[in-house]
Structures are given as C-alpha cells and as structure tokens.
Design an enzyme around this catalytic site. Structure first.
Site, mmCIF file in Angstrom:
data_model
loop_
_atom_site.group_PDB
_atom_site.id
_atom_site.type_symbol
_atom_site.label_atom_id
_atom_site.label_comp_id
_atom_site.label_asym_id
_atom_site.label_seq_id
_atom_site.Cartn_x
_atom_site.Cartn_y
_atom_site.Cartn_z
ATOM 1 N N GLU A 126 48.286 51.966 37.752
ATOM 2 C CA GLU A 126 48.772 52.289 39.092
ATOM 3 C C GLU A 126 47.715 52.019 40.165
ATOM 4 O OE1 GLU A 126 51.711 52.755 40.237
ATOM 5 O OE2 GLU A 126 52.603 52.733 38.244
ATOM 6 N N VAL A 127 46.449 52.234 39.836
ATOM 7 C CA VAL A 127 45.376 51.934 40.791
ATOM 8 C C VAL A 127 45.298 50.425 41.029
ATOM 9 C CG1 VAL A 127 42.871 51.957 41.145
ATOM 10 C CG2 VAL A 127 44.036 54.026 40.341
ATOM 11 N N LEU A 128 45.402 49.654 39.959
ATOM 12 C CA LEU A 128 45.387 48.193 40.103
ATOM 13 C C LEU A 128 46.574 47.734 40.945
ATOM 14 C CD1 LEU A 128 44.347 47.001 36.514
ATOM 15 C CD2 LEU A 128 42.950 47.005 38.586
ATOM 16 N N ARG A 129 47.731 48.307 40.695
ATOM 17 C CA ARG A 129 48.921 47.954 41.472
ATOM 18 C C ARG A 129 48.720 48.278 42.952
ATOM 19 N NH1 ARG A 129 54.921 48.972 39.961
ATOM 20 N NH2 ARG A 129 54.537 50.841 41.169
ATOM 21 N N ASP A 156 33.639 44.951 50.651
ATOM 22 C CA ASP A 156 32.559 45.899 50.886
ATOM 23 C C ASP A 156 32.094 46.545 49.581
ATOM 24 O OD1 ASP A 156 31.001 47.917 52.494
ATOM 25 O OD2 ASP A 156 32.404 49.244 51.453
ATOM 26 N N GLU A 184 29.865 41.470 49.230
ATOM 27 C CA GLU A 184 28.663 42.156 49.695
ATOM 28 C C GLU A 184 27.953 42.694 48.459
ATOM 29 O OE1 GLU A 184 27.039 45.887 52.350
ATOM 30 O OE2 GLU A 184 28.831 46.068 51.124
#
EC number: 2.4.1.18
Length: 536
Positions: free
Chosen positions: A167-170, A191, A246
């Site tokens: 879900e984080v990747l999505r 960043d 960065e």
C-alpha cells in the site's frame, strides 16, 4: 473533546479545469537549473503567489538562460518554515500560493518558454502531524510507516515510510504519476535520497568512496527498490522526464539505468562542491587556496554518471549559514554596493570571486548546473521563514529582485555575468560535452586551465599577480578570440583585456598539449577563448 479544527480541507473540483495549451519541451541536452520557491519570490514581506511567479519570475529565468526550474515546497506542508520538507498532504499543491489551476498555468507558461519544470518531491519522510498528515492514519503508528524507533528520523523529527509495504508503494507511485499527469511536471528532484538508501540514514557517516560503504547490510534494499520503481515509472510514462537524486554518499550506479541494475536517476547533485567553496572562504586566505584540490573536487565523479554541479543552493542560504556573496562581502553589501560608492577591496574581491567560482563550477563541475533563485546576482543576507523565534517576520523570507534591476547598484554586474555564462553554454554546450581536460593547475601562480567543448577556460585566482604572455596549452591550432571575460565592464570588472586581440596557437608543446598560445591573464580573472578557425 477538542473541537478546534486546525486545518481546512477543500475538495477542488472547478467548473472549468485548466487545459494545458503547450506541449512539454524536449529534454534539454544541457541542464541549467533555477531552483525556486514560489512563496519567497517577491521583494514584499508576504507569501508570493503562483500568479506572481508566472508573470514576474518566469521571464527573468528565461532571460538568464536557464532551461529548467526546480520548484520547492509545492507539496502541501502545514509548517511554512519547514521549507516544504515536512509534507502533510502529498497529493495537494500548496494552497498558500493560490489554486491548483494557477500552478498548472505556471507550468504551462514555462513550457511555452521552452523551460522544463521539476518538482522537489519528498518521499524520504513525512510530517509527524497526525491531525492533517499521514501519521497515525488508522490510529496506529505503523500504517504508512515503520513501527517503533525505525519509523522516526532522529534528526528531522519526522516519520519514515515502510517501503516494503504494498500500500505504501501504491501510495508513493500514484503520487509520482499524479504530479506528472495532473500538473505536467517534467520530472523530479528526489529529496533525502541518502537517508532513504541506508538504515543509518547517512548520519555520522563520512563517505570515502569505498565499495564496502555502499554494498552491505546497512543498505535499505526496500527503499532502493522503491527508487528504482519510481524512476522506472517516471521514464516509462514520459521518456523525456528528468530525475535528480539528492545523495551525498555517492552510491555507485545510482544514476545508471534500471535496465542495467542501476538506480535509474538521470543526475545526482554534486554536493561536495558547495562545501568546498564555503570551506575555502571560511578557512583559507586567497593565496593559500589549493588549485589541485579545487580541480579534484570539481572532477571527482563516477564515470558515466551525470552530476549537477552548483556553487550554492537553498541549503547554503538558510539562516545560520551564509550565501557566497555574504561570505565574501558581508556587512559592506549594505554600504558599498552602489556604483557611486568607492570600489573597496572587499567589494572588488567579492564581485570577482563570485563570478570565477560560478564559472569554474559551471565549466568543470558536472553535466548540469544549478543556481538558487537570487544567488545569481549575489542576493545579500540569508533566508529565514516567519517563525516564533523571529516574531513571525517575513523580512528574510523574500527575494529582492529590485536590487538587480537598480542601475545604480552593482548586483546587475553579477546578474549580467550569470546570464552571459548560461547563454554561452547554450551555444557551445560544454555541460553535455565529455569531461574537461585540465592542462594546468599551478599552485604558485594560482592558475587553472582546461579545455571542454572546444573552448579554452583560463582562471587566475591570484589576488594580486597578473601574467603577461602566459603560455596556455591547447589541443587545437589556429586563431582564438575571447568569448567571455569576467573582467569586462558590464560584469563589474577592470577592463584590462582588449577583446579585439587575436591569439594564435602554434605547434609549441606545453603541459602535454600539442599546441599553445600566449595570453595576458590579469589577477582574479576568468576567461573563455574560442577557436574561430574551426567550423561550428
């Protein structure tokens, strides 16, 4: 029960959504980046708008010869003084500066001018705000972030994503696509990549370049894979997109294609270069500057990985540090920048070195160049956003472009030089040429000479010595002319060189070059000579 609402969500669904009229420019072969912050882009003590930036700042950027804008602090953040790095709403364009449609108009207008626009994307961490941010989204500390100490960045006091979660990747990849598709950004400056790449987040690490520092259990492979996915998505959807990392660590292959197992970035920021200039100005007298060390810092990059060089960025302008102009000239900038005031030794040195530092960084330091808004003309003072510690003052949260428009002030000289340096690069293309051949770095004379893109760059950093008939090696025979001279009148120089002079390179081997020519090099001067016999 607390009934105070500390934020206001607006569902944005305009009747007449903005329609993009101009196509995206082609990917530039040389990248000249103007790092910008919309809110501080006016000289007034207030938050400037997207509209202000579009009508007042874009034409300046175009005139100065930059072909890329890197926009900071666009993703919504509750705390203005975080410079946009404590993101609370990832899909929202900051409402401080106006509406989403006005941001789209800004990007579209830049495209009309042939300028690409990159978003400073913050996927390295998130604000710990739980009311208006992602933190505690489902009531636990582990919804989008690692649970426990691994989920908090000690230095930034913010939450760290769990990049192994589907879900984080999505969420993050959708966010990448959203900015590319909805707002037509042309790519990203990512960043905090160093913090993402390692479990130690780069804290307390001095990277020497040894492979053991980059390959081992300290690498957060989930985060590295996320960066590869983000780059793959960006470049697959829009092949002309540009991504910049960065990264202070120098992770090998970070800027190699994902198809070769690399990180997939197009460029990395050459973060050692600004540190070197500040170190020289803070700790060394001019006559003690080490030419070899300057050249080493400017050329120390991994083969086939592109770097964006810069003399200073927003980092150096923040309160607590000083811009190069302020390191050089400090309090005299308040009294002696008028063309009617005497040309004091401090102001003279400041104006000459400001130009020399920029040109040698531009010419030798990378495959791209970056400047932070206002620094091109030597903007005085530091940046400080309104906060409790300064009584919520906007005095240092603005950019005084009026200074460079004032004909009676010396800022215009630095502005002119920056413009002509960029325009010459556009014509000659040294950033996209192979790395320079340095034929001389002379400690006693304080001179550096190199060739790149068929141009001959000559620097004399000596504070007082000028050299008549100085021999400079070159790979090409024939006639040379001066095409850029930091000593010219329009750049606040001393006009010691005659631009009608022809310089002839003869078959006289010098410093390992088959030909050489004789040239007068005044003290504290940067020159570019071009071979006029060669067909362009």
């Amino acid at each position: 029960e607390n009934n105070n609402v500390n934020y206001d969500w607006i569902h944005w669904d305009p009747e007449n959504p903005y329609k993009f009229r101009h196509s995206r420019p082609k990917k530039p072969r040389s990248l000249r980046i103007y790092e910008s912050h919309v809110g501080i882009s006016s000289h007034e003590g207030k938050i400037a708008s997207y509209k202000h930036f579009t009508s007042n700042v874009l034409p300046r950027i175009k005139d100065l010869g930059y072909n890329c804008i890197q926009l900071m602090a666009i993703m919504e953040h509750a705390y203005y003084a975080s410079f946009g790095y404590q993101v609370t709403s990832f899909f929202a364009a900051s409402s401080r500066y106006g509406t989403p449609e006005e941001l789209k108009e800004l990007v579209d207008t830049a495209h009309l001018m042939g300028i690409v626009v990159l978003l400073d994307v913050v996927h390295s961490h998130a604000s710990k705000n739980s009311e208006d941010g992602l933190n505690m989204f489902d009531g636990t500390d582990s919804c989008y972030f690692h649970s426990g100490p691994r989920g908090t960045h000690d230095l930034w006091d913010s939450r760290l994503f769990i990049y192994s979660s589907w879900e984080v990747l999505r969420f993050l990849l959708s966010n990448i696509r959203w900015w590319l598709e909805e707002y037509c950004f042309d790519g990203f400056r990512f960043d905090g990549v160093t913090s993402m790449l390692y479990h130690h987040h780069g804290m307390g690490q001095g990277f020497s370049g040894d492979y053991s520092e980059y390959f081992g259990l300290q690498v957060d492979e989930d985060a590295l894979v996320y960066l590869m996915l983000a780059n793959h998505l960006t470049h697959t959807m829009y092949p002309d997109s540009i991504t910049i990392a960065e990264d202070v660590s120098g992770m090998p292959a970070l800027c190699s294609p994902t198809s070769q197992g690399g990180g997939g970035f197009d460029y990395r920021l050459a973060m050692a270069i600004p540190d070197k200039w500040i170190q020289l100005l803070k700790e060394f007298k001019d006559e003690d500057w080490n030419m070899g060390n300057i050249v080493y810092t400017l050329t120390n990059r991994r083969h086939l990985e592109k770097c964006v060089a810069y003399a200073e960025s927003h980092d150096q302008a923040l309160v607590g540090d000083k811009t190069l102009a302020f390191w050089l000239m400090d309090a005299e900038m308040y009294t002696n920048m008028s063309v009617l005031a005497p040309f004091t030794p401090v102001i003279d040195r400041g104006i000459q070195l400001h130009k020399m530092i920029r040109l040698i960084t531009h010419g030798l330091g990378g495959e791209g160049y970056l400047n932070f808004m206002g620094n091109e003309f030597g903007h005085p003072e530091w940046l400080d956003f309104p906060r409790k510690g300064n009584n919520e003052s906007y005095h240092y949260a603005r950019r005084q472009f009026n200074l460079t428009d004032d004909d009676l002030l010396r800022y215009k000289f630095l502005n002119n030089f920056d413009r002509d340096m960029n325009r010459l690069e556009e014509t000659c293309g040294w950033l996209s040429a192979p790395q320079a051949y340095v034929s001389e770095k002379h400690e006693g004379n304080k001179t550096i000479t190199f060739e790149r893109a068929g141009l001959l760059f000559i620097f004399n950093f000596h504070p007082s010595k000028s050299y008549t008939d100085y021999r400079v090696g070159t790979a090409m025979p024939g006639k040379f002319k001066i095409v850029l001279d930091s000593d010219a009148a329009e750049y606040g120089g001393h006009q010691r060189l005659d631009h009608s002079t022809d310089y002839f390179a003869e078959a006289f081997e010098h410093n390992g070059r088959p030909y050489s020519l004789l040239v007068y090099i005044p003290s504290r001067v940067a020159l570019i000579l071009q071979n006029v016999d060669l067909p362009n």
